[in-house]
Scaffold this motif. Sequence first.
Motif, PDB file in Angstrom:
ATOM      1  N   GLU A 211       0.824  -1.211   0.000  1.00 11.80           N
ATOM      2  CA  GLU A 211       0.000   0.000   0.000  1.00 11.80           C
ATOM      3  C   GLU A 211       0.854   1.257   0.000  1.00 11.80           C
ATOM      4  O   GLU A 211       0.485   2.277  -0.601  1.00 11.80           O
ATOM      5  CB  GLU A 211      -0.956   0.000   1.192  1.00 11.80           C
ATOM      6  N   TYR A 212       2.014   1.211   0.659  1.00 15.16           N
ATOM      7  CA  TYR A 212       2.909   2.371   0.665  1.00 15.16           C
ATOM      8  C   TYR A 212       3.488   2.614  -0.729  1.00 15.16           C
ATOM      9  O   TYR A 212       3.738   3.754  -1.120  1.00 15.16           O
ATOM     10  CB  TYR A 212       4.037   2.166   1.678  1.00 15.16           C
ATOM     11  N   VAL A 213       3.708   1.529  -1.470  1.00 19.51           N
ATOM     12  CA  VAL A 213       4.192   1.675  -2.855  1.00 19.51           C
ATOM     13  C   VAL A 213       3.085   2.239  -3.733  1.00 19.51           C
ATOM     14  O   VAL A 213       3.313   3.151  -4.537  1.00 19.51           O
ATOM     15  CB  VAL A 213       4.685   0.314  -3.392  1.00 19.51           C
ATOM     16  N   ARG A 214       1.881   1.731  -3.571  1.00 19.96           N
ATOM     17  CA  ARG A 214       0.752   2.200  -4.391  1.00 19.96           C
ATOM     18  C   ARG A 214       0.473   3.688  -4.190  1.00 19.96           C
ATOM     19  O   ARG A 214       0.075   4.388  -5.116  1.00 19.96           O
ATOM     20  CB  ARG A 214      -0.498   1.386  -4.046  1.00 19.96           C
ATOM     21  N   THR A 215       0.697   4.168  -2.967  1.00 19.58           N
ATOM     22  CA  THR A 215       0.422   5.576  -2.671  1.00 19.58           C
ATOM     23  C   THR A 215       1.640   6.477  -2.863  1.00 19.58           C
ATOM     24  O   THR A 215       1.562   7.682  -2.620  1.00 19.58           O
ATOM     25  CB  THR A 215      -0.081   5.724  -1.223  1.00 19.58           C
ATOM     26  N   GLY A 216       2.772   5.900  -3.287  1.00 23.90           N
ATOM     27  CA  GLY A 216       3.961   6.685  -3.560  1.00 23.90           C
ATOM     28  C   GLY A 216       4.773   7.058  -2.338  1.00 23.90           C
ATOM     29  O   GLY A 216       5.726   7.830  -2.438  1.00 23.90           O
ATOM     30  N   LYS A 217       4.430   6.499  -1.183  1.00 20.77           N
ATOM     31  CA  LYS A 217       5.172   6.820   0.038  1.00 20.77           C
ATOM     32  C   LYS A 217       6.496   6.066   0.111  1.00 20.77           C
ATOM     33  O   LYS A 217       7.421   6.483   0.814  1.00 20.77           O
ATOM     34  CB  LYS A 217       4.312   6.518   1.262  1.00 20.77           C
ATOM     35  N   LEU A 218       6.576   4.948  -0.606  1.00 20.26           N
ATOM     36  CA  LEU A 218       7.816   4.196  -0.722  1.00 20.26           C
ATOM     37  C   LEU A 218       8.037   3.862  -2.189  1.00 20.26           C
ATOM     38  O   LEU A 218       7.086   3.764  -2.974  1.00 20.26           O
ATOM     39  CB  LEU A 218       7.770   2.906   0.103  1.00 20.26           C
ATOM     40  N   LYS A 219       9.291   3.666  -2.557  1.00 21.98           N
ATOM     41  CA  LYS A 219       9.647   3.355  -3.944  1.00 21.98           C
ATOM     42  C   LYS A 219      10.061   1.887  -4.031  1.00 21.98           C
ATOM     43  O   LYS A 219      10.958   1.435  -3.310  1.00 21.98           O
ATOM     44  CB  LYS A 219      10.781   4.285  -4.387  1.00 21.98           C
TER      45      LYS A 219
END
Length: 323
Positions: A211-219
């Motif tokens: 979910e962090y990847v989907r929201t751009g918070k992690l790469k």
Amino acid sequence: MSLKKLGLAALAFALALSPAMAADYPDKPITIIVPFPAGSSSDMIPRLLGPTVSKALNGVPVIIENKPGANGSLGAVRTAGAAPDGYTILMATTGVLAINQWIYAKPLYSPEKDFTPIVNAAATPNMIVVNPNVKASNLKELIALAKAEPGTLSFASAGNGSTSHICGEALKVLAGVNIMHIPYQGPAPALQDVLGGRVSMICDNFSNVVEYVRTGKLKAIAVTAKTRAPQLPDVPSTAEAGLPDLEAGIWYGFVAPAATPKDIVAKLNKAFVDALHDPVIASRLQGVGLSVVADTPDEFKAFIAKESARMENIVKRSNARIQ
């Protein structure tokens, strides 16, 4: 009391358990020990399954108790010392059943001797993710950055002996890079520091970071598997990215104390398998990158033995021992 004495007492208790008592099982609340803090997949899975399992088992409450520490060892010891009557169950991960015995110089329990497998619930690969400020967008660039600036990158883990720890150490060995390891008490606090930029990266299980990847918070850098994950089809696997031997993942199972009667284990297995096959639950698990396993106790036992041997080799290769 030592675990050996506890085991003998538990065996005596199991032998004294009458068929009538086993037939009436369960008639009081069942506690699932989660050996990690709240906020991770190891906590989410039993909370998701609990209500459905409860309905299948005479409607008795299913209570979730978090007991984190020592990469799941404290919760494992708590479960190993409980009565083998089916009322105390452990949510057990790869680290708990296949890694701890090899990474700790003095393990606190024996996965083989202290537990009876119930079911392997679900599994997911790990994924290498970095804070967006890290100047790397793929595995090749990450390795090049680590070599150009040795010691400046850091990787968080859910704790010594966790799959995120083993994955990070394996990356260092296979890529020949120097990246500082920073262990935490569970994946949730580890991820918070990666999100905040205090740590460069983490190789955590897919379901924790997707979910962090989907929201751009992690790469996302790479999925540590042979193939890509269908939930993020644009993220390459480590096999595609040039490190085919960097394969890491985590599985989530349930075990009971050793000597738990087979008919009780069978009841628990059926309740968990039926819950895992519930369309709503299966969809929820698959949505966060988990693949439902739902096997038999014997299949899970054989799988644990195979994974334990594999992890012994990885731990020795990475020299990730804890005194």
